[in-house]
Design a protein around this motif. Structure first.
Motif, PDB file in Angstrom:
ATOM      1  N   SER A  10      -9.582   4.482  -4.656  1.00 26.99           N
ATOM      2  CA  SER A  10      -8.790   5.146  -3.616  1.00 26.99           C
ATOM      3  C   SER A  10      -8.125   4.099  -2.738  1.00 26.99           C
ATOM      4  CB  SER A  10      -9.697   6.020  -2.740  1.00 26.99           C
ATOM      5  OG  SER A  10     -10.500   5.208  -1.925  1.00 26.99           O
ATOM      6  N   LEU A  11      -7.090   4.559  -2.016  1.00 23.40           N
ATOM      7  CA  LEU A  11      -6.362   3.653  -1.120  1.00 23.40           C
ATOM      8  C   LEU A  11      -7.268   3.121  -0.016  1.00 23.40           C
ATOM      9  CD1 LEU A  11      -2.815   5.125  -0.521  1.00 23.40           C
ATOM     10  CD2 LEU A  11      -3.433   2.829  -1.324  1.00 23.40           C
ATOM     11  N   ILE A  19       0.824  -1.200   0.000  1.00 21.49           N
ATOM     12  CA  ILE A  19       0.000   0.000   0.000  1.00 21.49           C
ATOM     13  C   ILE A  19       0.868   1.264   0.000  1.00 21.49           C
ATOM     14  CG2 ILE A  19      -1.602   1.344   1.452  1.00 21.49           C
ATOM     15  CD1 ILE A  19      -2.928  -1.376   2.084  1.00 21.49           C
ATOM     16  N   ASP A  20       1.929   1.200   0.805  1.00 20.56           N
ATOM     17  CA  ASP A  20       2.826   2.357   0.834  1.00 20.56           C
ATOM     18  C   ASP A  20       3.462   2.590  -0.532  1.00 20.56           C
ATOM     19  OD1 ASP A  20       2.359   3.192   3.328  1.00 20.56           O
ATOM     20  OD2 ASP A  20       4.032   2.132   4.262  1.00 20.56           O
ATOM     21  N   THR A  39       2.949   5.781   8.088  1.00 23.57           N
ATOM     22  CA  THR A  39       2.435   5.696   6.718  1.00 23.57           C
ATOM     23  C   THR A  39       1.081   5.003   6.726  1.00 23.57           C
ATOM     24  OG1 THR A  39       3.391   3.538   6.300  1.00 23.57           O
ATOM     25  CG2 THR A  39       4.786   5.464   5.829  1.00 23.57           C
ATOM     26  N   LEU A  40       0.332   5.178   5.660  1.00 24.14           N
ATOM     27  CA  LEU A  40      -0.964   4.548   5.523  1.00 24.14           C
ATOM     28  C   LEU A  40      -0.816   3.010   5.497  1.00 24.14           C
ATOM     29  CD1 LEU A  40      -3.942   5.126   5.199  1.00 24.14           C
ATOM     30  CD2 LEU A  40      -3.624   5.228   2.730  1.00 24.14           C
ATOM     31  N   ASN A  68       2.639  12.929   9.770  1.00 29.07           N
ATOM     32  CA  ASN A  68       3.736  12.317   9.039  1.00 29.07           C
ATOM     33  C   ASN A  68       4.638  11.418   9.870  1.00 29.07           C
ATOM     34  OD1 ASN A  68       3.354  12.952   6.382  1.00 29.07           O
ATOM     35  ND2 ASN A  68       4.148  15.040   6.674  1.00 29.07           N
ATOM     36  N   ASP A 113      -9.657   8.248   3.108  1.00 29.73           N
ATOM     37  CA  ASP A 113      -9.606   9.063   1.888  1.00 29.73           C
ATOM     38  C   ASP A 113     -10.042  10.507   2.113  1.00 29.73           C
ATOM     39  OD1 ASP A 113      -8.775   6.793   0.640  1.00 29.73           O
ATOM     40  OD2 ASP A 113     -10.799   6.221   0.001  1.00 29.73           O
ATOM     41  N   ALA A 139      -6.537  11.964   4.528  1.00 30.70           N
ATOM     42  CA  ALA A 139      -5.875  12.550   3.358  1.00 30.70           C
ATOM     43  C   ALA A 139      -5.978  14.067   3.379  1.00 30.70           C
ATOM     44  CB  ALA A 139      -6.486  11.985   2.079  1.00 30.70           C
ATOM     45  N   ARG A 186       1.339   4.536  -2.816  1.00 27.76           N
ATOM     46  CA  ARG A 186       1.271   5.983  -2.585  1.00 27.76           C
ATOM     47  C   ARG A 186       2.469   6.698  -3.229  1.00 27.76           C
ATOM     48  NH1 ARG A 186      -0.374   8.538   2.864  1.00 27.76           N
ATOM     49  NH2 ARG A 186      -1.608   9.869   1.506  1.00 27.76           N
ATOM     50  N   THR A 187       3.609   6.022  -3.131  1.00 25.38           N
ATOM     51  CA  THR A 187       4.812   6.666  -3.649  1.00 25.38           C
ATOM     52  C   THR A 187       4.960   6.446  -5.143  1.00 25.38           C
ATOM     53  OG1 THR A 187       5.999   4.712  -2.913  1.00 25.38           O
ATOM     54  CG2 THR A 187       6.102   6.647  -1.490  1.00 25.38           C
ATOM     55  N   VAL A 207      -5.557   1.987  -8.430  1.00 25.08           N
ATOM     56  CA  VAL A 207      -5.107   3.123  -7.623  1.00 25.08           C
ATOM     57  C   VAL A 207      -4.151   3.984  -8.443  1.00 25.08           C
ATOM     58  CG1 VAL A 207      -3.776   3.820  -5.591  1.00 25.08           C
ATOM     59  CG2 VAL A 207      -5.468   1.991  -5.407  1.00 25.08           C
TER      60      VAL A 207
END
Lengths: 583, 594
Positions: free
Chosen positions: B288-289, A43-44, A271-272, A268, B61, B65, A47-48, B282
């Motif tokens: 969305s995540l 998942i991380d 992380t998600l 921060n 989300d 976010a 995002r990146t 995604v």
């Protein structure tokens, strides 16, 4: 709980397999615990910004870790659960071997039902503890340890937050457990009331019906039923609490992780992906929480079962070979001379003597007749000879050797007993007759059946000697059963033959036939015939009259008749009875 | 061949199961409203459980976010609220289902018990007490376990599955399809597993019953095993069954060992697919995540119940075995029932007549052959004869415990088939040889909890039967505790208590089966005195074992092999010098020997 330590010898036997199982548990959990980490990383990575090939890599590693974990889980079960089945097998084998060797007295004290419950239900409860119990304990501990460590490694603060409901959970598990325990005891008590009432009603149904008290009985049973109902609901009140509470508290963990995790993410510091990992781990922790209660339950059930089992297993069979036994004595060498010297006997639980000062000698090849009222000790006398019970005082000798010196198997192999109650096994007639030997000699079976006047009866059955007797086969009449039982004793070819009132269900004509046959068979051997009927014993070389635990009269038929005592009275009475029967 | 047999057996099983299930459902009917409520609560709980992950994408989300802390707080509060609500409802639901279950169990138990009260004695002759007790107690209990832990949770699981499906499809149906693509495989695996485990389980059950019957048989015949010194062989034979049982169990362990990891694997595959397909989406910004994480949570929630359902199925199997036993008992028809137009009689006068009565306990094996006699109101009659001559059978027939094969029995000139059993038995007191006392106290054993019998009646009965000195010697008097079967009392004392019981009921007809067991002389005198008082002023029938006690009877009936041989007064019969005379002589001899 201590009673479960008695399992150690059983467990030791399989220690290698168990150890292997433990290693596999560690491996399987280690691999399957990687799964949330991989998902979180995936998942991380999303995002990146990543490529497809990386996503596929994450997906495949997630599957691969579970596959490996699953493979080890398979091995865990194949080792630990299989071992628990082996231990179950050993326990049941040892238990059965033990009880088969217990003396008669043991079976007077322990009901068949309770023995059967031990062999199945109790042993099963122990098995569940050894197998699933141990497996889940280790799984739970290791999984919890691993998961918690990983959580702390990722983010100690969030780990603390996530685990903060844990003390409450433990406290509640403890509290609810205690309340459940005390309330379920009450349910058990009430259940036993219910059982006793049902039992009493069913055993006393004749009285109930005679006095037309059915309605009253129903009302009373209804009351007990209601009480049981109330006790159960009071238990349900507590028990219904445990699951919702458990879910609530684990749910709280999840919510807390989302909230505080969210704030950490906003700041921060997390992380998600990490948060997802946490969420999945928490889901994995719910099961150990439930398993925990279940393990306690299994242990609580197994401990008393083990205790009950040990209570029986620790009893020593009182009658068995010991230091005195002379193993050189073989069945072939036994001649069959029997002597009772000042023998007295009391039952272990009783106070009164059943036999007092019995002195008796039966020479090889002769027949002894025993007569006396019910309860005069006739059966006891012959039970002492076969060592179904051991004498309290005095000595019994065979061929001049005290029977305690003769190996038990040798002793019993040389004596053929036809007991009062003709018990047959539910198998074929030929197998019943040849029970004494491990092989079946068909000619001998027929010979024995002829000697006991059973042959004609058996030939009238469609399947002859292959006819199965008992519940699943045909029901034999009382007389047929007795004659089968006699044939069984004849097949054994014993040095000493004992008939314990074994002709009661056959008519006088057949009785004479059998007795004549037996004379041939028992030439040069010793016979003891117990009977209520003078006709069965009047030709015996020696007759004793037992009354009030002692030998009152002794001699041949003619001697006893001319004595004009008890024997004479019985004789007169039976003549009269015969007359009444025929009038 | 064997395969085919298994198949047809399985079909038969299914048929029986659905039949039993229908019958069981009938007991649920009275509680249908509560059951509906329970189902409603179940639906709500499963909805609440499924809605929580649904909130995750919103939190992630929208709130996280966008760094919206107050928004996150709101979500958290909503989550808390659903959690608490779910807890409360789940508690209510669990308690309610227990309540329903316990009620149904109680009903069923009462039904079995009542049914047992109406069954004829012959049924009790043929069925061991232990077996019947099991029906009333543990067999019913098994059904409760199934109801509460099996059926209800299974319902819950199914609803949870449905809710998850709903949320998944509304959230993102592409992803939902991807997640579920593994489902057919899982279902297939479950079906195979179920089939295998079912065969294995039925073999295990068979082997357990073989273990049980082997143990039972060899405990019953343990003396034979000992006398023939066959302990070793017995143990070996047992071990054969035992190890076969273990072998079969290992087979089922193997199935489980395969099945559980496979479910885990499917779960992982499903998550992997979500990650792979969802990940692509995604990247493209289509998903969305938060949704992705929610799906992973859902897939976890989705597969476990399916695995559990297969286990519930096994619980159901054991329940079917119990209910089969219960229903076969309930199907047992009472052989003796009242006619719908049966006469209601409160007090009968007490004349009895047998007209050409034939009776057999089994088939044509007649124990009574063409019996005819008449007893007038208030007369005293004695039956004599050897054991097995049919005396006890006659008294069983007067109380209508068994149905006669031929002929007629009348009381006050009315055929007993036309009298309600209750009315008939109310007027007859039977004192049996083997006295049965109930646990409780002495008073209860005299009244048998019949509210119509007053304390005065009890005291009266105690005085008349000469039980008073004994009662006075007890610290609690008539409230003295009686334990099961009254084993703390002597035979004589038990006999006297049963006399008092008979007397308190003040019957028009008294039937007395004289005790043969040895009683000390002092008690014996008490008993003889009590008998005299007992038979005063009523029709009485005595089965005599001691001829000395019956010489004053109006009539003596001598029986032999199910037939009446002689009838008349003591003196008449002696003068006849027949069977009675010989019995009398025999008795005289016996007295010397004893």
């Amino acid at each position: 709980m201590k009673s479960l330590l008695n399992l150690l010898p059983y467990v030791k036997k399989y220690r290698k397999k168990l150890l292997l199982g433990f290693i596999f548990i560690i491996l399987s959990i280690s691999f399957s615990s990687m799964f949330p980490l991989i998902v979180g990383n995936g998942i991380d990575a999303l995002r990146t910004g990543v490529t497809y090939s990386k996503i596929i890599f994450y997906s495949l590693t997630a599957i691969a870790s579970t596959l490996t974990g699953g493979f080890f889980l398979f091995l865990v079960r194949q080792n630990i659960i299989v071992v628990s089945r082996e231990i179950e097998n050993d326990l049941r084998h040892d238990f059965f071997s033990h009880i088969v060797n217990m003396p008669k007295d043991f079976f007077n004290k322990n009901s068949t039902g309770s023995i059967m419950a031990l062999a199945t239900n109790d042993i099963n409860a122990i098995r569940e503890f050894v197998g699933p119990g141990i497996m889940y304990t280790i799984q739970t501990f290791y999984r919890t340890l691993l998961t918690v460590s990983i959580m702390f490694y990722i983010n100690p603060f969030l780990a603390l937050v996530a685990l903060s409901p844990l003390p409450f959970i433990s406290f509640i598990v403890y509290k609810v457990g205690r309340m459940t325990h005390s309330r379920s005891l009450k349910v058990k008590e009430s259940f036993s009331d219910l059982t006793s009432k049902a039992q009493e009603n069913i055993s006393g149904i004749r009285v109930v019906k005679s006095y037309a008290r059915e309605a009253g009985e129903i009302a009373e049973f209804q009351n007990i039923s209601r009480d049981y109902f109330r006790k159960n609901l009071s238990l349900a009140k507590v028990q219904s609490f445990s699951f919702p509470m458990m879910y609530l508290l684990t749910g709280v963990s999840l919510v807390l992780v989302i909230y505080f995790g969210g704030i950490e993410i906003i700041n921060n510091r997390l992380t998600l992906g990490n948060m997802s990992t946490f969420l999945i781990y928490l889901g994995l922790l719910t099961w150990p929480m439930i398993a925990f209660g279940w393990i306690i339950n299994l242990t609580q059930r197994a401990a008393p079962s083990m205790e009950r089992l040990m209570n029986i297993m620790k009893l020593k069979p009182e009658i068995s070979d010991n230091k005195q036994t002379d193993f050189n004595i073989a069945a072939e060498n036994i001649e069959g001379e029997v002597e009772f010297k000042n023998v007295s006997f009391k039952y272990p639980a009783g106070h009164a003597s059943v036999l007092k000062n019995i002195n008796l000698k039966i020479s090889k090849g002769t027949t002894l007749g025993i007569i006396g009222h019910t309860g005069s000790g006739k059966t006891t006398l012959i039970n002492l000879l076969s060592r179904i019970y051991d004498i309290s005082e005095g000595e019994i000798l065979i061929d001049g050797i005290p029977i305690k010196k003769i190996p038990l198997n040798t002793l019993r192999e040389s004596i053929g007993v036809v007991p009062q109650e003709s018990f047959l096994f539910s198998t074929t007639i030929e197998k019943n007759i040849s029970y004494s030997k491990d092989y079946l000699d068909y000619d001998k079976v027929i010979e024995s059946a002829k000697s006991s006047s059973l042959y004609k009866d058996v030939c009238s059955f469609p399947e002859k000697f292959q006819t199965v007797v008992g519940e699943r086969g045909i029901t034999l009449s009382g007389g047929q059963k007795q004659r089968t039982s006699i044939a069984r004793a004849i097949y054994k070819n014993p040095k000493i033959l004992i008939l314990d009132d074994s002709l009661s269900a056959v008519d006088t004509h057949t009785e004479e036939e059998i007795l004549n046959e037996l004379k041939q068979v028992m030439r040069n051997r010793t016979s003891i015939i117990i009977s209520h009927r003078i006709s069965s014993i009047k030709n015996a070389n020696n007759i004793i009259v037992l009354s009030g635990s002692v030998i009152k009269e002794q001699g041949t038929h003619n001697e006893l008749i001319s004595l004009g005592g008890i024997y004479y009275d019985i004789y007169q009475k039976q003549l009269l009875e015969e007359e009444i029967q025929e009038s | 061949m064997a395969e085919q047999k298994n198949k047809s057996e399985e079909q038969l099983h299914k048929k029986i199961d659905s039949y039993l299930f229908k019958r069981l459902i009938a007991y649920f009917k009275p509680y249908s409203k509560y059951i509906a409520l329970a189902v409603l609560l179940t639906i709500t709980v499963s909805a609440l459980a499924a809605v929580r992950p649904r909130l995750t994408p919103i939190a992630i989300d929208e709130k996280i976010a966008n760094k919206d802390v107050p928004g996150l707080q709101t979500i958290m509060l909503i989550l808390f609220a659903t959690l608490i609500l779910q807890g409360i409802i789940q508690y209510a639901m669990t308690y309610l289902t227990s309540w329903i279950g316990q009620n149904i169990i109680m009903d069923l138990r009462m039904k079995i018990f009542e049914h047992l009260q109406n069954l004829h004695l012959k049924f009790y002759d043929n069925n061991p007490a232990g077996r019947l007790i099991t029906r009333v107690t543990s067999d019913v209990e098994v059904l409760f376990d199934v109801f509460s832990s099996g059926l209800v949770t299974a319902f819950g699981d199914i609803f949870t599955l449905l809710w998850i499906l709903y949320f998944m499809f509304t959230l993102d149906w592409h992803l939902a399809l991807v997640t579920l693509s593994i489902l057919p495989l899982l279902i297939y695996a479950t079906i195979i597993f179920r089939k295998k485990i079912r065969v294995s389980y039925s073999r295990i059950r068979l082997l357990i019953s073989r273990i049980n019957s082997y143990i039972q048989e060899h405990i019953t015949g343990v003396s034979i095993v000992h006398l023939f010194a066959k302990e070793k062989r017995t143990i070996n034979e047992f071990e054969e069954i035992n190890s076969e049982h273990t072998k079969e169990n290992k087979r089922s362990v193997f199935y489980y060992a395969i099945f559980f990891p496979i479910v885990e694997l499917f779960l992982a595959v499903s998550s992997g697919l979500i990650l792979w397909y969802g990940g692509g989406e995604v990247i493209q910004g289509a998903v969305s995540l938060g949704v992705l994480i929610t799906f992973i949570q859902y897939s976890e929630m989705f597969f476990r119940p399916i695995r559990d359902l297969s286990e519930k199925y096994n619980v159901l199997q054991t329940a079917m075995a119990s209910s089969e036993r219960i229903f076969s008992l309930l199907d047992e028809k009472p052989a003796i029932t009242d006619k719908p137009d049966a006469v209601r009689i409160d007090k009968i006068k007490g004349s009895i007549e047998f007209k050409n009565v034939w009776f057999a306990y089994n088939n044509d094996d007649y124990v009574l052959k063409d019996i005819s006699f008449k007893i007038n109101e208030g007369e005293k009659i004695a039956f004599v004869g050897a054991t097995g001559s049919g005396k006890t059978t006659i008294i069983n027939l007067i109380s209508k415990f068994y149905q006669i094969n031929k002929g007629k029995i009348t009381v006050d000139g009315i055929d007993i088939n036309d009298i309600r059993q209750k009315d008939l038995r109310k007027n007859i007191s039977v004192v049996l040889q083997d006295v049965f006392l109930f646990s409780g106290n002495i008073e209860k054993n005299i009244t048998l909890d019949n509210p119509k019998i007053t304390l005065e009646d009890v005291n009266n009965a105690i005085d008349k039967t000469g039980l008073r000195p004994f009662i006075n010697s007890l610290p609690d008097g008539i409230h003295h505790k009686v334990n099961e079967r009254g084993t703390t009392f002597s035979t004589g004392q038990r006999q006297l208590i049963s006399f008092a019981r008979a007397l308190a009921y003040n019957p028009k007809i008294l039937i007395l089966d004289e005790a043969t067991s040895n009683i000390d002389t002092a008690t014996e005198i008490l008993i003889q005195e009590a008998i005299k008082k007992l038979i005063e002023g009523r029709t009485s029938i005595v089965i005599a074992h001691r001829l000395s006690t019956i010489q004053n009877c109006d009539k003596i009936i001598v029986m032999r092999k199910g037939e009446i041989k002689e009838m008349g007064s003591h003196q008449e019969l002696l003068d006849k010098k027949g069977l009675y005379y010989k019995l009398y002589e025999l008795q005289y001899k016996e007295d010397i020997i004893v």
